[in-house]
Design an enzyme around this catalytic site. Sequence first.
Site, mmCIF file in Angstrom:
data_model
loop_
_atom_site.group_PDB
_atom_site.id
_atom_site.type_symbol
_atom_site.label_atom_id
_atom_site.label_comp_id
_atom_site.label_asym_id
_atom_site.label_seq_id
_atom_site.Cartn_x
_atom_site.Cartn_y
_atom_site.Cartn_z
ATOM 1 N N HIS A 18 -3.313 -5.593 1.330
ATOM 2 C CA HIS A 18 -2.523 -5.810 2.544
ATOM 3 C C HIS A 18 -2.435 -7.294 2.910
ATOM 4 C CE1 HIS A 18 -2.145 -1.618 4.213
ATOM 5 N NE2 HIS A 18 -3.082 -1.421 3.296
ATOM 6 N N GLU A 77 -0.534 -8.695 5.019
ATOM 7 C CA GLU A 77 -0.298 -8.882 6.450
ATOM 8 C C GLU A 77 -1.588 -8.978 7.247
ATOM 9 O OE1 GLU A 77 -0.583 -4.377 6.158
ATOM 10 O OE2 GLU A 77 -0.134 -6.105 4.875
ATOM 11 N N CYS A 106 0.827 -1.201 0.000
ATOM 12 C CA CYS A 106 0.000 0.000 0.000
ATOM 13 C C CYS A 106 0.871 1.265 0.000
ATOM 14 C CB CYS A 106 -0.977 -0.037 1.173
ATOM 15 S SG CYS A 106 -2.349 1.152 1.022
#
Length: 232
Positions: A194, A196, A85
């Site tokens: 994302h 994660e 991002c």
Amino acid sequence: MRIGVITFPGSLDDRDAQRAVRLAGAEPVALWHGSHDLEGVDALILPGGFSYGDYLRCGAIASLSPIMTEVVDAAGRGMPVLGICNGFQMLVEAHLLEGGLIRNAHGTFIRRDQRLVVENADTAWTNAFEAGQEIIIPLKNGEGGFIASEETLDRLEGEGLVAFRYAGANPNGSLRDIAGLTNERGNVVGLMPHPEHAVEPGFGPDTPAAMRSGVDGLGFFASVIERSLARA
């Protein structure tokens, strides 16, 4: 394996990236934007957030941070670097990846669980996937629209440098549905979604199997660990 996660003023997801690294089986190393020391890490992550308040252009000021000199040098030597991002925006501003990122076409911030197609499964961060595989990764951005000239877009497509493409609805108006890129060497990857946030059952995106069960993001971190072991 030691993976550095760089914190910039305004970083939001640095701790999440560190946790993802740990869950994948590597050691996260917290690095600071004002340092010139990469502390001997084997790979780097530029996390999401709003570095420097997204002033000027998203990622533009962060791309000039002291540590980015080391990031660019390390990438040039072949060290794996992942930009997530805001980190993707930094990689573009630092000219480690091509194109640009602008405000979403609909003019509003978006947050959704996003379907992606893996276009290039031969990079340091994508080798755990298969080309054409569809994965679900959370997306949250206000300036995620990927742009480039037609000539550049044709070259990115022709050279296999599109790493990910949006599946289903295009969430931000990115040209040719491009969600992420790689460099020619395959060690630098950037994407707007994302990974994660999709590494732990009960906290990831919804899947047909169950709510919040998605862990497709683990493949990113498993990929770089596997690549490191293969070259050890």
